[in-house]
Design a protein around this motif. Structure first.
Motif, PDB file in Angstrom:
ATOM      1  N   UNK A 263       0.985  -1.276   0.184  1.00 40.39           N
ATOM      2  CA  UNK A 263      -0.597   0.378   0.254  1.00 40.39           C
ATOM      3  C   UNK A 263       0.969   1.202  -0.545  1.00 40.39           C
ATOM      4  N   UNK A 264       1.274   2.522  -1.068  1.00 46.94           N
ATOM      5  CA  UNK A 264       1.649   3.469  -1.159  1.00 46.94           C
ATOM      6  C   UNK A 264       0.778   4.435  -0.930  1.00 46.94           C
ATOM      7  N   UNK A 265       1.404   5.400  -0.123  1.00 44.38           N
ATOM      8  CA  UNK A 265       1.257   6.541  -0.787  1.00 44.38           C
ATOM      9  C   UNK A 265       2.388   7.642  -1.123  1.00 44.38           C
ATOM     10  N   UNK A 266       3.244   6.953  -1.605  1.00 49.41           N
ATOM     11  CA  UNK A 266       4.107   7.442  -2.507  1.00 49.41           C
ATOM     12  C   UNK A 266       4.892   6.915  -3.644  1.00 49.41           C
ATOM     13  N   UNK A 267       5.908   6.661  -4.111  1.00 46.68           N
ATOM     14  CA  UNK A 267       6.186   5.902  -5.147  1.00 46.68           C
ATOM     15  C   UNK A 267       7.829   4.850  -4.505  1.00 46.68           C
ATOM     16  N   UNK A 268       8.328   5.652  -4.445  1.00 45.92           N
ATOM     17  CA  UNK A 268       9.283   5.125  -4.021  1.00 45.92           C
ATOM     18  C   UNK A 268      10.102   6.249  -2.613  1.00 45.92           C
ATOM     19  N   UNK A 269      11.154   5.744  -2.274  1.00 55.27           N
ATOM     20  CA  UNK A 269      11.396   5.223   0.291  1.00 55.27           C
ATOM     21  C   UNK A 269      12.584   7.011  -1.172  1.00 55.27           C
ATOM     22  N   UNK A 270      12.067   7.247   0.345  1.00 55.34           N
ATOM     23  CA  UNK A 270      13.509   9.100   0.358  1.00 55.34           C
ATOM     24  C   UNK A 270      13.275  10.005  -0.260  1.00 55.34           C
ATOM     25  N   UNK A 271      14.146  10.785  -0.409  1.00 53.27           N
ATOM     26  CA  UNK A 271      14.113  12.165  -0.793  1.00 53.27           C
ATOM     27  C   UNK A 271      13.319  11.879  -2.271  1.00 53.27           C
ATOM     28  N   UNK A 272      13.413  11.122  -3.458  1.00 54.51           N
ATOM     29  CA  UNK A 272      13.037  11.408  -4.430  1.00 54.51           C
ATOM     30  C   UNK A 272      11.409  11.384  -4.014  1.00 54.51           C
ATOM     31  N   UNK A 273      10.801  10.548  -3.400  1.00 54.88           N
ATOM     32  CA  UNK A 273       9.513  10.075  -2.945  1.00 54.88           C
ATOM     33  C   UNK A 273       9.265  10.848  -2.397  1.00 54.88           C
ATOM     34  N   UNK A 274       9.748  12.086  -1.598  1.00 51.98           N
ATOM     35  CA  UNK A 274       8.733  13.215  -0.828  1.00 51.98           C
ATOM     36  C   UNK A 274       9.011  14.686  -1.417  1.00 51.98           C
ATOM     37  N   UNK A 275       9.852  14.313  -2.775  1.00 51.19           N
ATOM     38  CA  UNK A 275       9.459  15.168  -3.490  1.00 51.19           C
ATOM     39  C   UNK A 275       8.411  15.349  -4.952  1.00 51.19           C
ATOM     40  N   UNK A 276       7.697  13.883  -5.103  1.00 49.60           N
ATOM     41  CA  UNK A 276       7.225  14.143  -6.302  1.00 49.60           C
ATOM     42  C   UNK A 276       5.694  14.191  -5.612  1.00 49.60           C
ATOM     43  N   UNK A 277       4.915  14.876  -6.580  1.00 50.41           N
ATOM     44  CA  UNK A 277       3.202  14.796  -5.731  1.00 50.41           C
ATOM     45  C   UNK A 277       2.566  13.464  -6.481  1.00 50.41           C
ATOM     46  N   UNK A 278       2.256  12.596  -5.621  1.00 51.55           N
ATOM     47  CA  UNK A 278       1.498  11.539  -6.497  1.00 51.55           C
ATOM     48  C   UNK A 278      -0.113  11.930  -6.799  1.00 51.55           C
ATOM     49  N   UNK A 279      -0.554  13.108  -5.877  1.00 52.39           N
ATOM     50  CA  UNK A 279      -2.018  13.251  -6.205  1.00 52.39           C
ATOM     51  C   UNK A 279      -1.876  13.743  -7.707  1.00 52.39           C
ATOM     52  N   UNK A 280      -0.802  14.687  -7.835  1.00 49.61           N
ATOM     53  CA  UNK A 280      -0.332  15.135  -9.583  1.00 49.61           C
ATOM     54  C   UNK A 280      -0.413  13.857 -10.437  1.00 49.61           C
ATOM     55  N   UNK A 281       0.187  12.710 -10.077  1.00 49.19           N
ATOM     56  CA  UNK A 281      -0.058  11.167 -10.338  1.00 49.19           C
ATOM     57  C   UNK A 281      -0.716  11.327 -11.185  1.00 49.19           C
ATOM     58  N   UNK A 282      -1.652  11.067  -9.735  1.00 48.33           N
ATOM     59  CA  UNK A 282      -3.477   9.955  -9.302  1.00 48.33           C
ATOM     60  C   UNK A 282      -3.671  11.037 -10.780  1.00 48.33           C
TER      61      UNK A 282
END
Lengths: 89, 376
Positions: free
Chosen positions: B179-198
């Protein structure tokens, strides 16, 4: 009255595994394997068709007479329908 | 430099088989010991479908026994993939009833859309992405439906603030739900906006049901991140995913450049492109573009945290770079420095003490540097 048409159920989850096919329905407890004649019928159902069309198609592919294949293909279709893998309309 | 062995080359050729731009594979008839290693590699890298296609093509010359073993392995892999798809449909029932919007990531969504046939792509678990505000309700929903979370959070609400995903498993089924709330661990996972992808998600059909997946551009970003950042050593199936989408999908390249600027993805895409070229031996013109831009030094150091410094807790330390504000950084550090005991026991079952954890943590933070301030 036109002959009934057979088609793969869109609910079926399936994968090709060599010449065979593994299939399951969303709520089935087990994954089933179709091999030999059953997998041949499955492949022939890539497009929906009547039983006669399927028999003729398979007879051509295997180089045998249609009336030789007809009982087996009909029995296979009945079984696939009973399992919910194929629909008859 | 040691030349790669025949098995290593065959693995690359299997993973690249059928791709436009792939080199012509050399015929390979594995000896028994080579077959043992190759078979283990095919299974471990989850490329049974591509191996069967390679054997059907004839460049991979297997004897009858080897072919029978490969087909049996492939059948097992495909059977498991169907169980995972059943799981996804069951999750769809649960989430739809609870009003939780979700998107299917990787695995099933890639197999049914990016590949010419889904049998070319096996997968072992169900990856779904939810919005951050739905993450904890989704965890609770899985818990209420017989799933056991495989690892506790360091502290309550840690994952929804700083984490990537949690793994849940129904012990009666054995299938993992990531169950993901973002795509990857670490800084790159926090920088992306998963809701924009969704928000850009599109429908695909599974078992007669319409489910959401990332659109082609979002899916490409996801698989590139997964390939470049998901493992210390790149794995073949994710690299193949990248190549499939790079050669066959409708990618919005302007959007990708925009995301690269906003989400620091330039180095990620560069690394993914480089690994596709080097490991799969495939030259894809579109991917060459991703290898050209210069990557900022800070992003290079952060990328390094996912590879050479991964085992030394590199991603845990690197995550600080993407956490805004001192209070949030302090909360992150505190949660990892003084986690709940159940988390400690899950990570260090034999000697779960805070003192041991701090000793290890300090080693990761106190990195010796030379006079120029570079890591020694």
């Amino acid at each position: 009255m036109s002959a009934p048409e057979f088609r793969r159920s869109e609910r079926v989850l399936w994968r090709r595994t060599g010449a065979d096919v593994v299939v399951a329905l969303p709520d089935s407890a087990e994954v089933q394997r179709l091999s030999g004649g059953a997998s041949a019928v499955w492949w022939a159902l890539e497009e929906p068709g009547t039983a006669k069309a399927l028999v003729d198609d398979l007879a051509t592919s295997f180089g045998v007479a249609s009336d030789t294949l007809e009982p087996e293909v009909s029995a296979c279709l009945d079984e696939l329908v009973s399992f919910g893998l194929v629909e008859r309309s | 430099m040691t030349e790669p062995g025949a098995v290593w080359c065959a693995m690359s050729d299997i993973a690249a088989f059928g791709l436009p731009g792939a080199r012509l594979p050399e015929a390979f008839a594995p000896e028994p010991r080579e077959w043992e290693a190759l078979r283990a590699g095919i299974l471990g890298q989850r490329v049974t479908g591509l191996a069967v296609a390679s054997a059907d093509d004839g460049w991979l010359k297997l004897d009858d026994e080897q072919r029978a073993e490969l087909l049996a392995d492939h059948r097992d892999a495909m059977t498991w993939s169907l169980y995972v798809e059943q799981k996804l449909l069951h999750l769809a029932d649960l989430f739809d009833e609870a009003g939780i919007r979700f998107v299917v990531l990787k695995g099933a969504s890639v197999a049914h859309t990016a590949y010419s046939e889904p049998c070319l792509r096996s997968f072992a678990d169900a990856d779904v992405l939810v919005r951050s505000r739905d993450y904890e309700p989704a965890c609770a929903l899985l818990d209420a439906n017989g799933h056991i979370r495989q690892r506790p959070e360091p502290r309550p609400h840690f994952e929804v603030r700083f984490g990537k995903a949690s793994v849940h498993k129904d012990p009666t089924e054995g299938i993992e739900v990531d169950l993901h709330r973002t795509l990857v661990l670490g800084p790159f996972g926090l920088w992306i906006d998963p809701e924009e992808l969704m928000a850009r998600a599109v429908l695909f059909t599974l078992g007669g049901r319409r489910l959401l997946r990332l659109d082609d551009t979002g899916m490409f970003a996801n698989v590139a991140m997964h390939a470049a950042l998901g493992f210390e050593t790149p794995r073949l199936a994710p690299l193949r995913d990248v190549a499939e989408l790079a050669t066959g999908a409708e990618l919005d390249e302007r959007l990708l450049r925009y995301w690269c600027n906003r989400w620091h993805l330039t180095g990620v895409l560069r690394n993914a492109a480089r690994q596709v070229r080097e490991r799969l031996g495939v030259n894809i013109p579109r991917m060459e573009e991703f290898e050209r831009p210069t990557v900022p030094d800070r992003d290079e150091r952060l990328l390094d945290a996912y590879s050479t410094r991964r085992r030394a807790g590199g991603t845990a330390v690197a995550t600080l770079a993407a956490i805004p504000g001192m209070r949030a950084k302090a909360a992150y550090v505190l949660a990892l420095a003084v986690p709940r005991r159940e988390f400690l026991r899950s990570r260090m079952p034999l000697r779960a003490t805070y003192a041991m954890r701090w000793r290890r943590g300090l080693k990761r933070v106190l990195v010796p540097v030379d006079r120029e301030g570079n890591e020694a």
